[in-house]
Design a protein around this motif. Structure first.
Motif, PDB file in Angstrom:
ATOM      1  N   THR A  41      41.119  52.620  35.009  1.00  0.00           N
ATOM      2  CA  THR A  41      40.977  51.493  36.157  1.00  0.00           C
ATOM      3  C   THR A  41      39.502  52.116  37.096  1.00  0.00           C
ATOM      4  N   PHE A  42      38.733  51.251  37.123  1.00  0.00           N
ATOM      5  CA  PHE A  42      37.473  51.258  37.951  1.00  0.00           C
ATOM      6  C   PHE A  42      37.579  50.597  39.368  1.00  0.00           C
ATOM      7  N   VAL A  43      37.970  51.097  40.485  1.00  0.00           N
ATOM      8  CA  VAL A  43      38.293  50.675  41.738  1.00  0.00           C
ATOM      9  C   VAL A  43      37.061  50.624  42.892  1.00  0.00           C
ATOM     10  N   ASP A  44      36.811  49.336  43.514  1.00  0.00           N
ATOM     11  CA  ASP A  44      35.975  49.290  44.399  1.00  0.00           C
ATOM     12  C   ASP A  44      36.573  49.124  45.748  1.00  0.00           C
ATOM     13  N   PHE A  45      36.408  50.137  46.802  1.00  0.00           N
ATOM     14  CA  PHE A  45      37.259  50.111  47.974  1.00  0.00           C
ATOM     15  C   PHE A  45      36.061  49.802  48.876  1.00  0.00           C
ATOM     16  N   TYR A  46      36.508  48.408  49.393  1.00  0.00           N
ATOM     17  CA  TYR A  46      35.456  47.738  50.402  1.00  0.00           C
ATOM     18  C   TYR A  46      35.983  47.545  51.764  1.00  0.00           C
ATOM     19  N   ALA A  47      35.411  46.909  52.558  1.00  0.00           N
ATOM     20  CA  ALA A  47      35.764  46.473  53.893  1.00  0.00           C
ATOM     21  C   ALA A  47      34.837  45.226  54.216  1.00  0.00           C
ATOM     22  N   ASP A  48      35.523  44.531  55.118  1.00  0.00           N
ATOM     23  CA  ASP A  48      34.937  43.055  55.300  1.00  0.00           C
ATOM     24  C   ASP A  48      33.806  43.209  56.182  1.00  0.00           C
ATOM     25  N   TRP A  49      33.693  44.103  57.024  1.00  0.00           N
ATOM     26  CA  TRP A  49      32.575  44.489  57.969  1.00  0.00           C
ATOM     27  C   TRP A  49      31.175  44.855  57.266  1.00  0.00           C
ATOM     28  N   CYS A  50      31.350  45.568  55.987  1.00  0.00           N
ATOM     29  CA  CYS A  50      30.312  46.220  55.228  1.00  0.00           C
ATOM     30  C   CYS A  50      29.259  45.337  54.610  1.00  0.00           C
ATOM     31  N   ARG A  51      28.354  45.045  55.020  1.00  0.00           N
ATOM     32  CA  ARG A  51      27.322  44.034  54.184  1.00  0.00           C
ATOM     33  C   ARG A  51      27.011  44.816  52.832  1.00  0.00           C
ATOM     34  N   HIS A  52      26.762  45.840  52.659  1.00  0.00           N
ATOM     35  CA  HIS A  52      26.557  46.754  51.308  1.00  0.00           C
ATOM     36  C   HIS A  52      27.816  46.198  50.337  1.00  0.00           C
ATOM     37  N   CYS A  53      29.043  46.008  50.756  1.00  0.00           N
ATOM     38  CA  CYS A  53      30.026  45.762  49.978  1.00  0.00           C
ATOM     39  C   CYS A  53      29.933  44.306  49.652  1.00  0.00           C
ATOM     40  N   LYS A  54      29.450  43.419  50.475  1.00  0.00           N
ATOM     41  CA  LYS A  54      29.425  42.112  50.225  1.00  0.00           C
ATOM     42  C   LYS A  54      28.340  41.878  49.094  1.00  0.00           C
ATOM     43  N   LYS A  55      27.257  42.729  49.374  1.00  0.00           N
ATOM     44  CA  LYS A  55      26.153  42.594  48.030  1.00  0.00           C
ATOM     45  C   LYS A  55      26.675  42.938  46.920  1.00  0.00           C
ATOM     46  N   LEU A  56      27.439  43.960  46.849  1.00  0.00           N
ATOM     47  CA  LEU A  56      28.069  44.719  45.580  1.00  0.00           C
ATOM     48  C   LEU A  56      29.133  43.704  45.020  1.00  0.00           C
ATOM     49  N   SER A  57      29.558  42.854  45.791  1.00  0.00           N
ATOM     50  CA  SER A  57      30.968  42.120  45.075  1.00  0.00           C
ATOM     51  C   SER A  57      30.626  41.343  44.018  1.00  0.00           C
ATOM     52  N   PRO A  58      29.514  40.511  43.839  1.00  0.00           N
ATOM     53  CA  PRO A  58      29.265  39.755  42.489  1.00  0.00           C
ATOM     54  C   PRO A  58      29.044  40.895  41.473  1.00  0.00           C
ATOM     55  N   VAL A  59      28.341  41.748  41.681  1.00  0.00           N
ATOM     56  CA  VAL A  59      28.133  42.830  40.583  1.00  0.00           C
ATOM     57  C   VAL A  59      29.557  43.329  40.023  1.00  0.00           C
ATOM     58  N   ILE A  60      30.432  43.675  40.956  1.00  0.00           N
ATOM     59  CA  ILE A  60      31.690  44.021  40.472  1.00  0.00           C
ATOM     60  C   ILE A  60      32.486  43.010  39.748  1.00  0.00           C
ATOM     61  N   ASP A  61      32.256  41.602  40.007  1.00  0.00           N
ATOM     62  CA  ASP A  61      32.865  40.501  39.247  1.00  0.00           C
ATOM     63  C   ASP A  61      32.088  40.388  37.716  1.00  0.00           C
ATOM     64  N   GLN A  62      30.948  40.743  37.926  1.00  0.00           N
ATOM     65  CA  GLN A  62      30.326  40.576  36.628  1.00  0.00           C
ATOM     66  C   GLN A  62      30.850  41.690  35.776  1.00  0.00           C
ATOM     67  N   LEU A  63      30.858  42.738  36.292  1.00  0.00           N
ATOM     68  CA  LEU A  63      31.305  44.256  35.446  1.00  0.00           C
ATOM     69  C   LEU A  63      32.742  43.579  34.950  1.00  0.00           C
ATOM     70  N   SER A  64      33.691  43.146  35.731  1.00  0.00           N
ATOM     71  CA  SER A  64      35.016  42.690  35.217  1.00  0.00           C
ATOM     72  C   SER A  64      34.692  41.764  33.878  1.00  0.00           C
ATOM     73  N   ASN A  65      34.020  40.910  33.951  1.00  0.00           N
ATOM     74  CA  ASN A  65      33.752  40.091  32.987  1.00  0.00           C
ATOM     75  C   ASN A  65      33.428  40.637  31.646  1.00  0.00           C
ATOM     76  N   LEU A  66      32.451  41.900  32.067  1.00  0.00           N
ATOM     77  CA  LEU A  66      32.099  42.448  30.597  1.00  0.00           C
ATOM     78  C   LEU A  66      33.060  43.106  29.976  1.00  0.00           C
ATOM     79  N   PHE A  67      34.335  43.625  30.453  1.00  0.00           N
ATOM     80  CA  PHE A  67      35.371  44.390  30.049  1.00  0.00           C
ATOM     81  C   PHE A  67      36.559  43.338  29.959  1.00  0.00           C
ATOM     82  N   VAL A  68      36.504  42.001  30.155  1.00  0.00           N
ATOM     83  CA  VAL A  68      37.522  41.220  30.042  1.00  0.00           C
ATOM     84  C   VAL A  68      38.452  41.158  28.466  1.00  0.00           C
ATOM     85  N   ASP A  69      37.564  41.443  27.386  1.00  0.00           N
ATOM     86  CA  ASP A  69      38.158  41.805  26.074  1.00  0.00           C
ATOM     87  C   ASP A  69      38.671  42.884  25.865  1.00  0.00           C
TER      88      ASP A  69
END
Length: 366
Positions: A41-69
């Motif tokens: 399990t790859f876990v992204d611990f994030y916070a709503d106030w963290c702008r670096h987290c917001k920029k990273l969020s779509p990358v984490i979504d793309q990562l999950s799509n890579l390993f969906v199968d």
């Protein structure tokens, strides 16, 4: 009729729904998710106030799509601001975002590399032993290329990466921020505009942020440079981290901040990212030409000792003056015509070059 209405509603919702492959965990189910038998399990611990987290969020979504199968791999997010506070307090040691890889025993390894899709996928494959097939690897390459093309104009620094990422820069402007700081959040928009609009053409200027979290991680950087209030700016030239300029004054007015960056870098930009009048003018050469009284050969020797983007252009103008006393006016009219007529079809770099030449010519016509 009522049945048709519900059917159409269901179809509309189905078509409009885009399922996410990221699992959203919370304090109650986190342990159960990360200790599921046979799972990594790859876990992204994030916070709503963290702008670096917001920029990273779509990358984490793309990562999950890579390993969906690949059922052995789970990609999880947990919000340290809301229903994941307890688990985040337990696992987040440095700050947000924190990225951890768990095996089904609950043991974990932190990811500390470059935060991009290629590095993430390699990290997961190495720790899990799962290998993406060729089509997925090709997909990683395509996403990585898109990431490079859309690379953030603002670099995120940590205390650990601070020196390494700044030591080879010509000019670096660092925004020192705090995760709790309201004024820092307000300044973030101004700082992003500097990087993405005002100085977007200046590849020799690096814009970066360092955020001190609520646990005080990053305070050592503030203490190192005697910073008493944030947001503050740190100006670093030629990677010299021993003697940067620290500014803790007014950062509310973008024009004031642009003046600071212009003074530091010698770049005369306006709020739209264009060059101001005077950009590219080498004052001592302009004055020498004005006093030359037709004796331009000495100025050619002087130019051999001068550096600057427009030094070669000065030399070509002086060489033209040796045979044509009207060369300055001829060239001024030509450059101005190109800018007036073709500016919409020119690249930013070409516009800058022509604007600098026009400024030089205009200074010589006065």
């Amino acid at each position: 009729m009522r049945g048709i209405y519900f059917l159409l509603t269901f179809i509309s919702l189905t078509l409009g729904y885009s399922p996410s492959n990221v699992i959203q965990a919370n304090d109650k189910n986190f342990h159960e998710i990360v200790t599921a038998p046979g799972k990594f399990t790859f876990v992204d611990f994030y916070a709503d106030w963290c702008r670096h987290c917001k920029k990273l969020s779509p990358v984490i979504d793309q990562l999950s799509n890579l390993f969906v199968d690949y059922p052995e791999i789970q990609v999880v997010k947990i919000n340290g601001d809301k229903d994941g506070k307890k688990m985040s307090k337990k696992y987040v040691e440095i700050g947000y975002p924190t990225l951890l890889m768990f095996d089904d025993s609950g043991k974990h390894v932190e990811f500390n590399g470059v935060r991009d899709i290629d590095a993430f996928s390699n990290f997961i494959q190495q720790l899990s032993g799962v290998r993406l097939d060729k089509s997925k690897q090709d997909e990683v390459g395509e996403v990585a290329q898109e990431e490079e093309e859309n690379k953030d104009a603002v670099i995120s620094l940590t205390p650990e990466s601070f020196e390494q990422q700044l030591q080879n820069t010509q000019y670096a402007v660092v925004s020192l921020e705090g995760s709790w700081c309201t004024h820092c959040k307000e300044f973030a928009g101004v700082f992003d505009r500097l990087a993405t609009t005002v100085y977007a053409r200046n590849k020799n200027i690096v814009f970066a942020t360092l955020t001190v979290d609520e646990q005080g991680h990053g305070d050592e950087i503030l203490d190192r440079y005697g910073v008493k209030r944030i947001p503050a700016l740190l100006f670093v030239k030629d990677g010299n981290l021993n003697d940067p300029v620290v500014y803790e004054g007014d950062l509310k007015r973008i024009n004031k901040v642009i003046d600071l960056v212009n003074d530091f870098t010698g770049t005369l930009r306006d709020i739209q990212g264009g060059l101001k009048d005077g950009a590219g003018v080498i004052k001592q050469i302009t004055e020498s030409i004005a006093k030359a009284n037709g004796n331009y050969k000495e100025i050619l020797h002087q130019l051999d000792e001068v550096s600057g983007d427009t030094a070669p252009f000065y030399k070509s103008i002086v060489e033209s003056l040796l045979t044509d006393p009207n060369a300055i006016n001829v060239e001024y009219n030509r450059v101005k015509l190109v800018l007036d007529r073709d500016i919409d079809n020119l690249s930013g770099g070409t516009i800058d070059s022509l604007k600098q030449r026009l400024n030089v010519l205009n200074s010589l016509r006065l």
